[in-house]
Design an enzyme around this catalytic site. Structure first.
Site, PDB file in Angstrom:
ATOM      1  N   LEU A   1      11.197 -20.122  -5.201  1.00 60.92           N
ATOM      2  CA  LEU A   1      10.185 -19.297  -4.532  1.00 60.92           C
ATOM      3  C   LEU A   1       8.852 -19.338  -5.295  1.00 60.92           C
ATOM      4  O   LEU A   1       8.825 -19.216  -6.523  1.00 60.92           O
ATOM      5  CB  LEU A   1      10.690 -17.846  -4.491  1.00 60.92           C
TER       6      LEU A   1
ATOM      7  N   HIS B   1       2.584   3.923  -8.704  1.00 62.70           N
ATOM      8  CA  HIS B   1       2.379   2.535  -9.131  1.00 62.70           C
ATOM      9  C   HIS B   1       3.573   2.041  -9.942  1.00 62.70           C
ATOM     10  O   HIS B   1       4.025   0.908  -9.771  1.00 62.70           O
ATOM     11  CB  HIS B   1       1.097   2.418  -9.967  1.00 62.70           C
TER      12      HIS B   1
ATOM     13  N   ASP C   1       0.839  -1.211   0.000  1.00 63.11           N
ATOM     14  CA  ASP C   1       0.000   0.000   0.000  1.00 63.11           C
ATOM     15  C   ASP C   1       0.872   1.260   0.000  1.00 63.11           C
ATOM     16  O   ASP C   1       2.031   1.238   0.417  1.00 63.11           O
ATOM     17  CB  ASP C   1      -0.916  -0.026   1.238  1.00 63.11           C
TER      18      ASP C   1
ATOM     19  N   ARG D   1       0.154   7.786  -2.140  1.00 62.07           N
ATOM     20  CA  ARG D   1       0.687   8.762  -1.186  1.00 62.07           C
ATOM     21  C   ARG D   1       2.156   9.061  -1.482  1.00 62.07           C
ATOM     22  O   ARG D   1       2.604  10.201  -1.382  1.00 62.07           O
ATOM     23  CB  ARG D   1       0.527   8.233   0.251  1.00 62.07           C
ATOM     24  N   TRP D   2       2.890   8.023  -1.833  1.00 61.69           N
ATOM     25  CA  TRP D   2       4.307   8.216  -2.178  1.00 61.69           C
ATOM     26  C   TRP D   2       4.428   9.255  -3.291  1.00 61.69           C
ATOM     27  O   TRP D   2       5.260  10.157  -3.236  1.00 61.69           O
ATOM     28  CB  TRP D   2       4.909   6.876  -2.625  1.00 61.69           C
TER      29      TRP D   2
HETATM   30  C1  IPE Z   1      -5.164  -2.661  -0.224  1.00 61.11           C
HETATM   31  O1  IPE Z   1      -4.921  -1.308  -0.353  1.00 61.11           O
HETATM   32  C2  IPE Z   1      -5.170  -3.322  -1.576  1.00 61.11           C
HETATM   33  C3  IPE Z   1      -3.865  -3.453  -2.210  1.00 61.11           C
HETATM   34  C4  IPE Z   1      -2.723  -3.104  -1.693  1.00 61.11           C
HETATM   35  C5  IPE Z   1      -3.861  -4.040  -3.529  1.00 61.11           C
HETATM   36  P1  IPE Z   1      -6.103  -0.257  -0.466  1.00 61.11           P
HETATM   37  O2  IPE Z   1      -5.474   1.049  -0.709  1.00 61.11           O
HETATM   38  O3  IPE Z   1      -7.100  -0.718  -1.474  1.00 61.11           O
HETATM   39  O4  IPE Z   1      -6.758  -0.341   0.976  1.00 61.11           O
HETATM   40  P2  IPE Z   1      -7.720   0.673   1.728  1.00 61.11           P
HETATM   41  O5  IPE Z   1      -8.737   1.170   0.725  1.00 61.11           O
HETATM   42  O6  IPE Z   1      -6.865   1.790   2.238  1.00 61.11           O
HETATM   43  O7  IPE Z   1      -8.310  -0.121   2.852  1.00 61.11           O
HETATM   44  C1  IPE Z   2      -1.503   0.429  -3.416  1.00 60.87           C
HETATM   45  O1  IPE Z   2      -1.292   1.800  -3.351  1.00 60.87           O
HETATM   46  C2  IPE Z   2      -1.739  -0.055  -4.818  1.00 60.87           C
HETATM   47  C3  IPE Z   2      -3.107  -0.501  -5.080  1.00 60.87           C
HETATM   48  C4  IPE Z   2      -4.053  -0.552  -4.201  1.00 60.87           C
HETATM   49  C5  IPE Z   2      -3.430  -0.882  -6.441  1.00 60.87           C
HETATM   50  P1  IPE Z   2      -2.503   2.830  -3.317  1.00 60.87           P
HETATM   51  O2  IPE Z   2      -2.842   3.189  -4.719  1.00 60.87           O
HETATM   52  O3  IPE Z   2      -3.632   2.288  -2.509  1.00 60.87           O
HETATM   53  O4  IPE Z   2      -1.821   4.041  -2.598  1.00 60.87           O
HETATM   54  P2  IPE Z   2      -2.487   4.983  -1.484  1.00 60.87           P
HETATM   55  O5  IPE Z   2      -2.987   4.108  -0.387  1.00 60.87           O
HETATM   56  O6  IPE Z   2      -3.591   5.726  -2.164  1.00 60.87           O
HETATM   57  O7  IPE Z   2      -1.376   5.858  -1.046  1.00 60.87           O
HETATM   58 MG    MG Z   3      -4.085   2.408  -0.550  1.00 65.98          MG
END
Ligand code: IPE
Ligand code: IPE
Ligand code: MG
Length: 268
Positions: free
Chosen positions: A156, A62, A45, A49-50
C-alpha cells in the site's frame, strides 16, 4: 470471482454500528477485488468536535485520530488497496491557535517515529505531499526518515498531505511550467492536461477513485482540487476518531454500487 472476505474484529472501532447496517453485514466485505477502489483519499475531519462532544480538550481528538489513521491504513493494506491519501494538515490550518498547532506538529513527529517499524514491516510505502516550508524541522526529519525507510516497499502506498493546499499545489505547478516555458524547454502549445498533472505534487499517482470525508461537512476544503474531478464522494457524520473498519467497508460497498460514467453514458 475472488472476493475480499475478511473477518471483523469488533474491537477495532469505537463507533457503534449504524442502524441501517447490521453486524453480520459488516462482518464481510464481499467485494470482487477488481472492483475495489484503487486509490482512496480521506479528509479526516471532526477530531475537535469528537473531543468537545465528550467534554475533552480538542487535542484529545487529535490523539485519538492518530489511532484511526493506523486502523484505516492497516485495513487498506489488508484489502490490497493500492493507494491511500490522507489529509493530515491543510495550508489553511495554520490559522489555528498556537498550542493546537504545536500539539499537531509534535503528534506528527511522534507518530512518524513510533509507527515506522510497523509500517516498514507491513510493506507500506509512505510519501508526503504539501509544502515543506513552514513545517518544523523535527517533524520533517521524522517524515523523511519514514519516507526513506519505506521507499523500497511495494505494498500500500500511503501519501500524507501535510501543509497541503490544492490551490498552492496548482500555484507551484504553474510556476514550474512557466519556468520551463521561459527557458525554452516547453512550448505553451504543447501543454496538455497530462503536462499539468505531471507538475503537481501527485505526479505519477493515479487520481483517487473514492473520496471519504468524515464529520459531515459537504465541502472539499482545498483538497486535491485537480485530482478528484471524477472521484466518488462519500461523506459520513462519523467523526474521524470514531472512523474504523466498519465505516471503511461501508464506504467501499457504496462505492462499488456507484455508476461511474466519466461524462459518457455507459458505466465503467
Ligand atoms: C480539512 O479540515 C483539513 C484536514 C482534515 C486536514 P478542516 O477542519 O480544516 O476544514 P474546514 O475548515 O472545516 O473547511
Ligand atoms: C481534523 O479535525 C484535523 C485537522 C484539521 C488537523 P478538526 O481539528 O478540524 O476537527 P473539527 O472539524 O474542529 O471538529
Ligand atoms: Mg475540521
Amino acid at each position: 470471482m475472488p472476493c475480499v472476505r475478511l473477518k471483523l474484529d469488533p474491537n477495532r472501532s469505537a463507533q457503534p454500528m449504524s442502524q441501517s447496517t447490521s453486524a453480520a453485514e459488516l462482518a464481510l466485505l464481499d467485494v470482487p477485488r477488481e472492483r475495489l477502489p484503487r486509490h482512496i483519499a480521506i479528509i479526516m475531519d471532526g477530531n475537535g468536535r469528537w473531543a468537545q462532544q465528550r467534554g475533552l480538550p480538542r487535542i484529545e481528538g487529535h490523539r485519538r485520530g492518530a489511532d484511526s489513521v493506523r486502523t484505516t491504513t492497516e485495513e487498506c493494506s489488508r484489502l490490497g488497496i493500492a493507494q491511500l491519501t490522507l489529509y493530515c494538515f491543510s495550508s489553511e490550518n495554520w490559522k489555528r491557535p498556537r498550542p493546537e498547532l504545536n500539539f499537531l506538529m509534535n503528534l506528527l513527529e511522534r507518530y512518524m517515529a513510533q509507527q515506522r517499524a510497523e509500517v516498514v514491516q507491513q510493506g507500506i510505502k509512505v510519501t508526503m505531499i504539501g509544502r515543506r516550508e513552514g513545517l518544523p524541522d523535527a517533524a520533517l526529519r521524522e517524515i523523511d526518515r519514514t519516507v526513506a525507510a519505506t521507499s523500497g516497499n511495494t505494498g500500500l502506498q500511503v501519501c500524507l498531505a501535510i501543509n497541503y493546499g490544492g490551490r498552492a499545489e496548482l500555484n507551484d505547478a504553474v510556476r514550474s511550467i512557466a519556468r520551463k516555458v521561459q527557458l525554452g524547454q516547453l512550448d505553451p502549445e504543447a501543454i496538455t492536461e497530462q503536462t499539468i498533472a505531471q507538475h503537481l505534487y501527485t505526479a505519477g499517482m493515479q487520481d483517487p477513485d473514492l473520496l471519504i470525508r468524515t464529520a459531515g461537512e459537504l465541502r472539499l476544503s482545498n483538497f486535491l482540487l485537480w485530482q478528484i474531478s471524477y472521484a466518488e464522494l462519500w461523506v459520513t457524520e462519523c467523526c474521524w476518531p470514531d472512523f474504523g473498519v466498519p465505516q471503511l467497508h461501508q464506504a467501499i460497498r457504496e462505492y462499488v454500487q456507484r455508476n461511474r460514467r466519466f461524462g459518457g453514458l455507459v458505466s465503467s
